[in-house]
Design an enzyme around this catalytic site. Structure first.
Site, PDB file in Angstrom:
ATOM      1  N   THR B 195       0.838  -1.197   0.000  1.00  0.00           N
ATOM      2  CA  THR B 195       0.000   0.000   0.000  1.00  0.00           C
ATOM      3  C   THR B 195       0.876   1.251   0.000  1.00  0.00           C
ATOM      4  OG1 THR B 195      -1.722  -1.157   1.204  1.00  0.00           O
ATOM      5  CG2 THR B 195      -1.710   1.235   1.419  1.00  0.00           C
ATOM      6  N   ARG B 223     -13.533  -8.223  -0.974  1.00  0.00           N
ATOM      7  CA  ARG B 223     -12.977  -7.772   0.309  1.00  0.00           C
ATOM      8  C   ARG B 223     -12.525  -6.308   0.234  1.00  0.00           C
ATOM      9  NH1 ARG B 223      -7.367  -6.098   1.838  1.00  0.00           N
ATOM     10  NH2 ARG B 223      -7.204  -6.489   4.059  1.00  0.00           N
ATOM     11  N   VAL B 224     -12.930  -5.533   1.212  1.00  0.00           N
ATOM     12  CA  VAL B 224     -12.474  -4.146   1.332  1.00  0.00           C
ATOM     13  C   VAL B 224     -11.578  -4.065   2.572  1.00  0.00           C
ATOM     14  CG1 VAL B 224     -13.183  -1.741   1.653  1.00  0.00           C
ATOM     15  CG2 VAL B 224     -14.585  -3.279   0.257  1.00  0.00           C
ATOM     16  N   GLY B 225     -10.381  -3.517   2.394  1.00  0.00           N
ATOM     17  CA  GLY B 225      -9.449  -3.388   3.511  1.00  0.00           C
ATOM     18  C   GLY B 225      -9.604  -2.042   4.211  1.00  0.00           C
ATOM     19  N   ASP B 226      -8.578  -1.651   4.926  1.00  0.00           N
ATOM     20  CA  ASP B 226      -8.678  -0.425   5.726  1.00  0.00           C
ATOM     21  C   ASP B 226      -8.455   0.856   4.931  1.00  0.00           C
ATOM     22  OD1 ASP B 226      -5.951  -1.342   5.478  1.00  0.00           O
ATOM     23  OD2 ASP B 226      -5.391   0.233   6.891  1.00  0.00           O
ATOM     24  N   THR B 246      -0.566   1.286   6.519  1.00  0.00           N
ATOM     25  CA  THR B 246      -0.294   0.133   5.651  1.00  0.00           C
ATOM     26  C   THR B 246      -0.092  -1.085   6.536  1.00  0.00           C
ATOM     27  OG1 THR B 246       1.245  -0.846   4.071  1.00  0.00           O
ATOM     28  CG2 THR B 246       2.175   0.789   5.576  1.00  0.00           C
ATOM     29  N   GLY B 247      -0.716  -2.180   6.149  1.00  0.00           N
ATOM     30  CA  GLY B 247      -0.565  -3.380   6.969  1.00  0.00           C
ATOM     31  C   GLY B 247      -1.740  -4.313   6.793  1.00  0.00           C
ATOM     32  N   GLY B 249      -5.057  -5.080   6.941  1.00  0.00           N
ATOM     33  CA  GLY B 249      -6.177  -4.147   6.996  1.00  0.00           C
ATOM     34  C   GLY B 249      -7.257  -4.471   8.008  1.00  0.00           C
TER      35      GLY B 249
END
Lengths: 325, 325
Positions: B195, B223-226, B246-247, B249
């Site tokens: 990211t 899937r939706v991340g952070d 970043t990481g 999520g």
């Protein structure tokens, strides 16, 4: 414990309802059916009776789960399912129509004991989005699934999939046609928010929150509101509170409303009532962010502030419960 | 002001980098290109040179904008665009492939001056998702748009639409095939997070944050991340800080990471470094939530903690800048 069930269907502007009590192995549950321009003048008397009957039914159902030693997670999911299955609310069966004349649903759930959460956004064929959200939380490594992917996941989990037509109701369709005809003056979009939600604390002191919605009438472009955004429309943490929101979602996202209430309790040492009031009646109100929240803490204290003319809501709890309204 | 540009490409575990300085009409900008199992042993020397060259180019570009009196909002968008256009990072052109062999992108931006925010999730044809996120913020009434709806909106706004094949890179495709072959042991998914993000404070004391990603290799079910979740992967408020994460999520969503850092500053009175450290190096680390963040406050203080073996990052700021690493 004999549960005291109370329903609110009041129309006072800028009025905060709060309840104080102590948790001693008891339980509390609060529901909402949306905040907005909800005034008796806008609703026929038989409609009011219908709403009150359904909210009472949902509260009794939640009470029966928690009384029997069920978890807050089971209770909030089950109560939201009941409201999703009713055409009265803008969630599940009663969802509003988007700009394309489709029903597009969002939901989220959070477990205050584990800190786990699940959400679905923009789904059109899952009968009970809240149950899909719980499946995301418990059966996937993810928090938020969207669109067709979320529907595929729900089907794989054996959840009930329905034709998009299942969500059709004449009332919402008429509202859609009317809104479309007046699309230039989109004011109507912002005055009603029939999102449903439930928060609870169970006999074990564990908190949970659940929220489900059809979003805004005439919403476009795959708009996602605050409901499935953890921290905005839904949040739960045993150490602070469980929150479910309803209102103009964009304001709730930008202000990270649900988590902000928890953060104010955690870092400032405020009570639930103080924190909820600060966020809904001061921050949001100052920005024109209309809506309300329901919340509960581990001691069974509840808060239900809203800055709109009305909010469908109800709660039950300890014998010592008393209401100010 | 002669900007001091510094690049970090270090491999110390659990090391927090922080910088203290005073803002007096100056400006600061920080970028990241992902945190994870980034160790020199994993990358050929020529690759490291490539990364350093690109990060330097991005920093110089950001510096030129802010030096000329540009806004932090313009700077963070433009720097993230540059990283999206590079195949080196897991964002835009270099995005990883999902389980269906497609590239599915998320991005968000937030303006600390106005509190407005915009995000897109699950888009496949928008060349620069960060610019679409900004268009959502400035040209719509919404915060988060998803999927085809977001793409339609971007096209209507005149943004560059590309064929999904534009996002193909041999390197990511090979990684996809390899990951697919080892799908039973999905460990590889969690060890690299490319990211990209940028935070800045401009000469006027205004903060902004921007984040863009291709998400996880082999991600499924929409899937939706952070990244596009305001408060989780992206947040900015002039009164506290601007954060880009970043990481892994899911941990960042459940912990409302970006806003939590702001809340700790606001309600506990902690410094940016203390708040960032508490969230990334204590809370997240204790849960196994791997990743890092970059952040800046209105005084030009920056923090770049990460709990992984490495994080691509760089910053520039005042003459008085000094680094501890």
């Amino acid at each position: 414990m004999k549960a005291t069930i109370s329903l609110f269907f009041s129309f006072f502007l800028f009025l905060t309802f709060s309840v104080s009590s102590q948790n001693s192995g008891n339980y509390t549950l609060v529901i909402h059916g949306g905040a907005g321009n909800i005034a008796k003048a806008n609703l026929p008397a038989d409609k009011i009776v219908e709403f009150e009957a359904k909210l009472t039914e949902v509260l009794k159902h939640g009470d029966s789960i928690l009384k029997a030693g069920g978890t807050s997670l089971d209770a909030v999911e089950s109560c939201v399912r009941m409201m999703e299955n009713s055409p009265l609310f803008n969630a599940g069966k009663g969802a509003v129509f988007n700009a394309d004349g489709k029903n597009e649903l969002d939901a989220a759930i959070m477990d205050g004991k584990t800190g786990l959460a699940g959400a679905v956004a923009g789904v059109k064929t899952i009968r009970n989005p809240i149950t899909a959200a719980r499946a995301v939380m418990e059966k996937s490594n993810h928090v938020m699934l969207s669109g067709i992917g979320a529907e595929t996941f729900a089907a794989e989990q054996g959840l009930e999939i329905v034709s998009p037509e299942y969500f059709f109701t004449q009332l919402r369709w008429d509202a859609y046609l009317k809104a479309k005809a007046n699309a230039d003056s989109m004011d109507n979009m912002d005055k009603k928010h029939g999102t449903v939600g439930c928060v609870a604390v169970d006999k074990y002191g564990n908190l949970a929150a659940a929220t489900s919605t059809g979003g805004m009438t005439l919403k476009k472009y795959g708009r996602v509101g605050d409901t499935p955004v953890i921290g905005a429309g839904t949040y739960a943490d045993n150490n602070t509170c469980a929150v479910s929101a309803t209102g103009h979602g964009e304001f709730f996202i930008r202000n990270v409303v649900a988590y902000d209430i928890a953060a104010i309790m955690k870092y400032k040492g405020s009570t639930l009532a103080e924190a909820a009031n600060e966020v809904v009646m001061i921050k949001l109100k100052n920005q024109g962010g209309i809506g309300g929240i329901i919340a509960v803490d581990k001691n069974g204290n509840i808060a239900m502030p809203f800055n709109t003319s009305g909010m469908f809501r109800g709660s039950f709890g300890f014998d010592s419960l008393c209401f100010y309204c």
